[in-house]
Scaffold this motif. Structure first.
Motif, short mmCIF file in Angstrom:
data_model
loop_
_atom_site.label_atom_id
_atom_site.label_comp_id
_atom_site.label_asym_id
_atom_site.label_seq_id
_atom_site.Cartn_x
_atom_site.Cartn_y
_atom_site.Cartn_z
N PHE A 139 45.35 38.21 10.24
CA PHE A 139 44.85 37.00 10.88
C PHE A 139 44.98 37.09 12.40
CE2 PHE A 139 46.89 36.15 6.82
CZ PHE A 139 45.87 35.55 6.10
N PRO A 140 44.12 36.35 13.11
CA PRO A 140 44.28 36.25 14.57
C PRO A 140 45.43 35.33 14.93
CG PRO A 140 42.43 34.91 13.83
CD PRO A 140 42.92 35.65 12.63
N VAL A 141 45.69 35.21 16.23
CA VAL A 141 46.78 34.36 16.71
C VAL A 141 46.55 32.92 16.24
CG1 VAL A 141 47.89 33.41 18.77
CG2 VAL A 141 47.23 35.82 18.70
N GLY A 142 47.62 32.29 15.74
CA GLY A 142 47.50 30.90 15.29
C GLY A 142 48.61 30.52 14.33
N LEU A 143 48.60 29.25 13.92
CA LEU A 143 49.56 28.70 12.96
C LEU A 143 48.86 28.53 11.62
CD1 LEU A 143 52.37 27.43 12.34
CD2 LEU A 143 51.39 25.24 13.07
N TYR A 144 49.47 29.02 10.54
CA TYR A 144 48.83 29.02 9.23
C TYR A 144 49.75 28.33 8.22
CZ TYR A 144 45.71 32.39 11.36
OH TYR A 144 44.80 33.00 12.19
N SER A 145 49.14 27.52 7.34
CA SER A 145 49.88 26.85 6.27
C SER A 145 49.55 27.51 4.95
CB SER A 145 49.51 25.36 6.22
OG SER A 145 48.12 25.19 5.99
N VAL A 146 50.57 27.66 4.10
CA VAL A 146 50.42 28.35 2.83
C VAL A 146 50.94 27.44 1.72
CG1 VAL A 146 51.06 30.37 1.46
CG2 VAL A 146 50.67 30.60 3.92
N GLU A 147 50.15 27.28 0.66
CA GLU A 147 50.57 26.58 -0.54
C GLU A 147 50.70 27.59 -1.67
OE1 GLU A 147 48.63 22.11 -0.07
OE2 GLU A 147 47.71 23.57 -1.42
N VAL A 148 51.81 27.49 -2.41
CA VAL A 148 52.00 28.30 -3.61
C VAL A 148 51.78 27.39 -4.80
CG1 VAL A 148 53.58 29.77 -4.91
CG2 VAL A 148 53.65 29.78 -2.40
N ALA A 149 50.80 27.71 -5.63
CA ALA A 149 50.44 26.86 -6.76
C ALA A 149 50.56 27.64 -8.05
CB ALA A 149 49.01 26.33 -6.59
N GLN A 150 50.99 26.96 -9.12
CA GLN A 150 51.15 27.59 -10.42
C GLN A 150 50.49 26.74 -11.49
OE1 GLN A 150 55.36 28.24 -10.86
NE2 GLN A 150 55.26 30.24 -9.87
N GLY A 151 50.21 27.38 -12.62
CA GLY A 151 49.59 26.69 -13.73
C GLY A 151 48.21 27.25 -13.99
N SER A 152 47.50 26.62 -14.92
CA SER A 152 46.14 27.04 -15.23
C SER A 152 45.23 26.66 -14.07
CB SER A 152 45.65 26.37 -16.52
OG SER A 152 45.58 24.97 -16.34
N PHE A 153 44.11 27.35 -13.97
CA PHE A 153 43.20 27.09 -12.86
C PHE A 153 42.56 25.71 -12.95
CE2 PHE A 153 42.82 31.90 -12.88
CZ PHE A 153 43.78 32.04 -11.89
N GLU A 154 42.60 25.10 -14.16
CA GLU A 154 42.09 23.74 -14.30
C GLU A 154 43.14 22.71 -13.93
OE1 GLU A 154 42.13 25.96 -16.75
OE2 GLU A 154 40.04 26.64 -16.73
N ASN A 155 44.41 23.11 -13.94
CA ASN A 155 45.49 22.17 -13.68
C ASN A 155 46.54 22.86 -12.80
OD1 ASN A 155 47.14 19.91 -13.76
ND2 ASN A 155 48.07 20.48 -15.72
N PHE A 186 53.50 29.96 8.69
CA PHE A 186 53.85 31.11 9.51
C PHE A 186 52.95 31.14 10.72
CE2 PHE A 186 50.46 32.85 6.87
CZ PHE A 186 49.75 33.66 7.74
N SER A 187 53.42 31.81 11.77
CA SER A 187 52.66 31.91 13.01
C SER A 187 52.37 33.37 13.31
CB SER A 187 53.44 31.29 14.18
OG SER A 187 53.59 29.90 14.00
N VAL A 188 51.15 33.64 13.75
CA VAL A 188 50.79 34.96 14.27
C VAL A 188 50.93 34.88 15.79
CG1 VAL A 188 48.99 36.70 14.49
CG2 VAL A 188 49.23 35.40 12.36
N ILE A 189 51.81 35.70 16.34
CA ILE A 189 52.13 35.62 17.76
C ILE A 189 51.36 36.66 18.55
CG2 ILE A 189 54.42 34.69 17.29
CD1 ILE A 189 55.56 37.47 17.79
N PRO A 190 51.04 36.38 19.82
CA PRO A 190 50.32 37.37 20.64
C PRO A 190 51.18 38.59 20.89
CG PRO A 190 50.32 35.18 21.66
CD PRO A 190 51.30 35.13 20.55
N ARG A 191 50.52 39.71 21.12
CA ARG A 191 51.24 40.93 21.49
C ARG A 191 51.80 40.77 22.90
NH1 ARG A 191 50.18 45.19 18.05
NH2 ARG A 191 48.46 44.84 16.60
N SER A 192 53.00 41.28 23.11
CA SER A 192 53.61 41.21 24.43
C SER A 192 52.90 42.17 25.37
CB SER A 192 55.10 41.55 24.35
OG SER A 192 55.28 42.84 23.82
N THR A 193 52.79 41.78 26.62
CA THR A 193 52.14 42.59 27.64
C THR A 193 53.19 43.09 28.62
OG1 THR A 193 50.11 41.30 27.46
CG2 THR A 193 50.38 42.62 29.44
N ILE A 194 53.20 44.41 28.83
CA ILE A 194 54.14 45.00 29.79
C ILE A 194 53.50 44.95 31.17
CG2 ILE A 194 55.39 47.09 30.44
CD1 ILE A 194 55.41 47.88 27.51
#
Length: 249
Positions: free
Chosen positions: A89-105, A114-122
């Motif tokens: 993923f590119p730089v940004g804040l991402y939300s993740v859901e973990v879901a269980q059960g049948s695909f109908e329910n 989690f966050s994707v952080i920019p690369r540090s620049t020297i």
């Protein structure tokens, strides 16, 4: 009838044992991902109930849902840790859901971010100078035949030059020195050392400083359109000499 009740009770006990494992806290690996580095969800699952073939990762912008459909197990398996690939993923804040059960329910059991952080620049201050062109070639002065300079500039802009020269005076003799162990002072000026190598076994003598100054104004009487440089180095007799040179066509 008693068998059905016993079976139902056993399944209830198994479900109660599996449920705490499904709710175990998940993490991300790497913990601080860089742009477009692969990100995995690291989670603890039941080795019997977990079926990797049913795992789906649905990505909608910055929202990600991991869907898992468990196997039906009467007896819980041992807990194990698995990595589920989420993607890159590119730089940004991402939300993740973990879901269980049948695909109908589908039931969401965990929400994380989690966050994707920019690369540090020297930052180097001041910036390291480097040449804007390659000065490799054979250089000479057409009005002073009998000597010249061979210059090699590596892909990393290191310079090694060989000067084939002669010492004037009563003890006139041809001599060779090399210009090396230097660095660029600007885009057109290189500074290094004059080295004389002699003998068997080989010995190297540092005679002193050396300079290569490129793209200088041409000497008087030079042909129009030619580019010139000045090579300055030490001679074995201790004197310093600086002369105009131009690259051979």
């Amino acid at each position: 009838m008693s068998f059905v009740k016993s079976l139902a009770a056993g399944m209830a006990v198994a479900a109660s044992l599996i449920a705490p494992q499904a709710g175990a806290a998940s993490t991300f690996f790497p913990t601080a991902p860089l742009p477009f580095e692969l990100v995995n969800l690291r989670t603890t699952v039941d080795s019997c109930a977990f079926n990797p073939d049913t795992v789906q990762v649905v990505n909608t912008g910055t929202a990600i849902q991991v869907r898992m459909r468990d196997n039906n197990c009467l007896v819980p398996g041992t807990p194990k840790q698995v990595d589920i690939r989420l993607g890159a993923f590119p730089v940004g804040l991402y939300s993740v859901e973990v879901a269980q059960g049948s695909f109908e329910n589908v039931v969401v059991t965990e929400r994380l971010q989690f966050s994707v952080i920019p690369r540090s620049t020297i930052f180097v201050a001041p910036p390291i100078p480097f040449p804007l062109t390659d000065y490799t070639g054979a250089w000479w002065n057409p009005s002073q035949p009998g000597w010249g300079v061979l210059i090699h500039q590596s892909p990393l802009d290191a310079v090694f030059a060989a000067v084939f020269d002669y010492v004037e005076g009563p003890n006139a003799a041809p001599t060779w020195v090399t210009l090396q162990s230097g660095r660029w002072k600007s885009a057109s000026t290189w500074e290094g050392r004059t080295i004389r190598t002699t003998g068997n076994p080989v010995t190297a003598q540092d005679l002193g400083e050396a300079y290569l100054q490129f793209d200088v104004p041409p000497p008087e009487g030079a042909a129009p359109g030619t580019k010139w440089a000045i090579v300055t180095h030490r001679l074995p007799n201790g004197s310093t000499v600086g002369r105009y040179i131009t690259r051979m066509p």
